[in-house]
Design an enzyme around this catalytic site. Sequence first.
Site, PDB file in Angstrom:
ATOM      1  N   TYR A  97       2.366   1.234  14.015  1.00 12.88           N
ATOM      2  CA  TYR A  97       3.208   2.206  12.988  1.00 12.88           C
ATOM      3  C   TYR A  97       2.849   3.935  13.511  1.00 12.88           C
ATOM      4  CZ  TYR A  97      -0.401   1.373   9.743  1.00 12.88           C
ATOM      5  OH  TYR A  97      -1.604   1.167   9.349  1.00 12.88           O
ATOM      6  N   LYS A 115       6.192   5.891   7.239  1.00 12.97           N
ATOM      7  CA  LYS A 115       5.962   5.180   8.315  1.00 12.97           C
ATOM      8  C   LYS A 115       6.857   4.287   9.113  1.00 12.97           C
ATOM      9  CE  LYS A 115       1.515   3.345   5.573  1.00 12.97           C
ATOM     10  NZ  LYS A 115       1.050   2.532   5.181  1.00 12.97           N
ATOM     11  N   HIS A 164       0.877  -1.192  -0.128  1.00  8.90           N
ATOM     12  CA  HIS A 164      -0.088  -0.016  -0.027  1.00  8.90           C
ATOM     13  C   HIS A 164       0.792   1.257  -0.118  1.00  8.90           C
ATOM     14  CE1 HIS A 164      -3.139  -2.538   2.426  1.00  8.90           C
ATOM     15  NE2 HIS A 164      -2.997  -2.712   1.287  1.00  8.90           N
ATOM     16  N   ASP A 175      -6.466  -5.907  -1.851  1.00  3.73           N
ATOM     17  CA  ASP A 175      -5.117  -6.587  -2.106  1.00  3.73           C
ATOM     18  C   ASP A 175      -5.151  -7.784  -3.303  1.00  3.73           C
ATOM     19  OD1 ASP A 175      -4.000  -4.675  -0.449  1.00  3.73           O
ATOM     20  OD2 ASP A 175      -3.946  -6.076   1.205  1.00  3.73           O
TER      21      ASP A 175
END
Length: 181
Positions: A130, A70, A61, A169
Site C-alpha cells: 500500500y 492508503k 488502524h 489490536d
Amino acid sequence: MKFISTKIPEVKILEPKVFGDERGYFMETYKAPEFNEVCGDTVFVQDNHSKSGQGILRGLHYQVENTQGKLVRVVSGEVFDVAVDMREKSETFGHWVGVLLSEANKRQLWVPEGFAHGFYVTSEYAEFVYKCTDYYNPKAEVSVRWDDPSIGIQWPLVNGVKPILSEKDENGLPFLDAPKF
C-alpha cells in the site's frame, strides 16, 4: 483504470485493465492524473509491504496526527479489506465498506484520510502492499476493536475461528471511545 463506487462515496475500488498473453500480463497500478481526477489531489510519500498468514487480522488502524490515506492491494493471496468512516460530521460516520482484494482480481481499495483500515487474510498467506499519503507515526496510531458491535463488520472468518491479532489490536478501543475526525 476503472473506478468503482462503494456505499461510502469517498472509498473507491480501483480495477486495472490487465493486458495478458501466453507470456504473462501487464497492468498499470497507479497513474496520478487519473487517480487525482476521481479521488482528489493526492501525494503518496511512503510505500509499505507486509506478508501475513491465514486467519491474521491487522486493524482497524488510523492515525490522529500524520493522518494517512492508503491505496491498498494484494500481490499474492487474498484478503478481506475494510474501511470504517471515523469522520463525525460525515453522513456515513460509523459505516464500513469491505472488499475482497486478491492476486486474482487485482483490485485495489482507496481508503482516504479519516478512515480506520484493516484486513483479514482468507488465503494460506497474503502479501499486501500500500501507498500512504503521510508517514507512519506510532505515537499517533489508534486501533479500534475489529469486532465492535456498534460497527458490525461481517468478517469472513475461516471456519468461524477468531482471528489472530497483535497485542495492540487485541486491546483496541471500542468505536464509541476512539478519537474521531
